[in-house]
Design a protein around this motif. Sequence first.
Motif, mmCIF file in Angstrom:
data_model
loop_
_atom_site.group_PDB
_atom_site.id
_atom_site.type_symbol
_atom_site.label_atom_id
_atom_site.label_comp_id
_atom_site.label_asym_id
_atom_site.label_seq_id
_atom_site.Cartn_x
_atom_site.Cartn_y
_atom_site.Cartn_z
ATOM 1 N N PRO A 88 0.840 -1.205 0.000
ATOM 2 C CA PRO A 88 0.000 0.000 0.000
ATOM 3 C C PRO A 88 0.870 1.249 0.000
ATOM 4 O O PRO A 88 2.072 1.187 0.296
ATOM 5 N N VAL A 89 0.256 2.369 -0.345
ATOM 6 C CA VAL A 89 1.012 3.610 -0.473
ATOM 7 C C VAL A 89 0.518 4.655 0.514
ATOM 8 O O VAL A 89 -0.640 4.644 0.927
ATOM 9 N N SER A 90 1.402 5.544 0.877
ATOM 10 C CA SER A 90 1.048 6.690 1.708
ATOM 11 C C SER A 90 1.168 7.937 0.859
ATOM 12 O O SER A 90 2.238 8.234 0.314
ATOM 13 N N GLY A 91 0.068 8.668 0.717
ATOM 14 C CA GLY A 91 0.037 9.852 -0.122
ATOM 15 C C GLY A 91 -1.211 9.859 -0.971
ATOM 16 O O GLY A 91 -1.873 8.836 -1.130
ATOM 17 N N SER A 92 -1.523 11.001 -1.536
ATOM 18 C CA SER A 92 -2.744 11.190 -2.307
ATOM 19 C C SER A 92 -2.450 11.170 -3.799
ATOM 20 O O SER A 92 -1.297 11.034 -4.224
ATOM 21 N N VAL A 93 -3.493 11.338 -4.606
ATOM 22 C CA VAL A 93 -3.343 11.356 -6.059
ATOM 23 C C VAL A 93 -2.331 12.417 -6.514
ATOM 24 O O VAL A 93 -1.453 12.119 -7.342
ATOM 25 N N PRO A 94 -2.395 13.663 -6.008
ATOM 26 C CA PRO A 94 -1.389 14.648 -6.437
ATOM 27 C C PRO A 94 0.046 14.210 -6.124
ATOM 28 O O PRO A 94 0.969 14.528 -6.885
ATOM 29 N N VAL A 95 0.230 13.476 -5.030
ATOM 30 C CA VAL A 95 1.575 13.014 -4.668
ATOM 31 C C VAL A 95 2.046 11.953 -5.663
ATOM 32 O O VAL A 95 3.226 11.915 -6.032
ATOM 33 N N VAL A 96 1.138 11.080 -6.121
ATOM 34 C CA VAL A 96 1.484 10.124 -7.177
ATOM 35 C C VAL A 96 1.888 10.873 -8.439
ATOM 36 O O VAL A 96 2.893 10.555 -9.084
ATOM 37 N N GLN A 97 1.091 11.869 -8.813
ATOM 38 C CA GLN A 97 1.369 12.628 -10.038
ATOM 39 C C GLN A 97 2.705 13.343 -9.982
ATOM 40 O O GLN A 97 3.345 13.547 -11.013
ATOM 41 N N GLN A 98 3.146 13.700 -8.786
ATOM 42 C CA GLN A 98 4.447 14.341 -8.608
ATOM 43 C C GLN A 98 5.597 13.327 -8.560
ATOM 44 O O GLN A 98 6.764 13.710 -8.556
ATOM 45 N N GLY A 99 5.251 12.014 -8.501
ATOM 46 C CA GLY A 99 6.274 10.983 -8.394
ATOM 47 C C GLY A 99 6.881 10.894 -7.022
ATOM 48 O O GLY A 99 8.032 10.467 -6.878
ATOM 49 N N ALA A 100 6.098 11.273 -5.989
ATOM 50 C CA ALA A 100 6.663 11.375 -4.640
ATOM 51 C C ALA A 100 5.932 10.521 -3.616
ATOM 52 O O ALA A 100 5.986 10.792 -2.418
ATOM 53 N N ILE A 101 5.274 9.462 -4.062
ATOM 54 C CA ILE A 101 4.518 8.597 -3.154
ATOM 55 C C ILE A 101 5.488 7.770 -2.300
ATOM 56 O O ILE A 101 6.656 7.595 -2.647
ATOM 57 N N THR A 102 4.976 7.253 -1.182
ATOM 58 C CA THR A 102 5.751 6.362 -0.312
ATOM 59 C C THR A 102 5.129 4.971 -0.335
ATOM 60 O O THR A 102 3.918 4.834 -0.141
ATOM 61 N N PHE A 103 5.947 3.956 -0.579
ATOM 62 C CA PHE A 103 5.479 2.570 -0.571
ATOM 63 C C PHE A 103 5.803 1.921 0.775
ATOM 64 O O PHE A 103 6.913 2.063 1.301
ATOM 65 N N LEU A 104 4.839 1.172 1.295
ATOM 66 C CA LEU A 104 4.978 0.416 2.540
ATOM 67 C C LEU A 104 4.874 -1.058 2.171
ATOM 68 O O LEU A 104 3.782 -1.563 1.948
#
Length: 291
Positions: A116-132
Motif C-alpha cells: 500500500p502507499v502513503s500519499g494522495s493522487v497529487p503526490v502520485v502525479q508528482q512521483g513522490a509517493i511512499t510505498f509500505l
Amino acid sequence: MVVAMIGTGRMGAAMVGRLRGAGHPVVVWNRTPARAKGLDADVAATAAEAAAAADVVLVSLADDAAVLAMYEGPDGLVAGLRPGTIVVDTSTVAPATVRKAAALVAERGAVLLDAPVSGSVPVVQQGAITFLVGGPADALDKVRPILSAFATRIFHLGDVGSGATMKLSVNSVVYGLNQSVAEALVLAEKAGVERAVAYEVFANSAISAPFVHYKRESFERPAETPAAFMLQLVVKDLDLIGALADEVGARMDQRATNRKLAAEALADGLGERDLSVVAEFLRRQHEADGQ
C-alpha cells in the motif's frame, strides 16, 4: 518490463500516467471498462488477460471484497499469472486479506508484494509517493525500477501483511489529523478569523505537516476542489483499523471518535466528497444549532 494496472480509479489512473511517462508499456483492466478508456495504455477484457501480458502487475482497488473477487475465478488475476510474475498490491485492505491473496498467487509460481502507499493522487502525479512493502526482499528489488516511476521512498517492512498493517497505522494518524484540522479551522472561523488566514497559520506553525499542505485547497475551497479520497473510504479504513486493533489488543480511543464523526457525515450524504468535508459537516452542525 510490461506492467499491468488492475484498477483505474483515481490512484490507478495516476500510476498509469507516471508509468507511461517513464516509458513502460502498460496494459490496464477495470471492472467498469469505461473508466479504463482514455488512458495511454492497452485495455484488457479481463484481469486474467491483463496479468497474462505482464511481467509486473499493480493492483489498486477500493476494498477487501473487490480485491478478493478480482483475484479469484476463471477471469481473475490469478488465472492469468505466469511463473515468476510479481504482483504489487497497493490496495488498503486487512492484513489477512492480502495474505490470502498472496497464497493464491503463490499457487501459480508467482509472488505477491503487499505494498500500500502513503500519499494522495497529487503526490502520485508528482512521483513522490511512499510505498509500505511486505514480502520477499528479492522480489522488491526486481520491481524497484517500476515503483520508482511514482515513488521517492520505499520501505521494506517484513513479511506479507506488514505493509497493510503499517498503512492502517499511518491512516489512523491521517484521519486524526483530518478531524483535528477540520475542528480547529471551524473553531477559528466561528471565532471571527477568516478561513484562509487561519489556514495560513496552520501551514506555518508547529502543526505544519505534509498533510496540512497538500489538503490546503480542499479545506479552504471545498466546493471547487475535486475529491482526492472519498469519505466513504475513510469509514471503510477506520473499520479495518478497529478490527486490527481488536485483533491485537490495541486501545485506540481517537479512532472511535473519528469513526463516529465520519459516520455522521456519511449519513448526511457526504460519502462521495473528499475526507476534508468533515469541516463542512461541522459548519452545518453549527448552523443547525443556531451558532
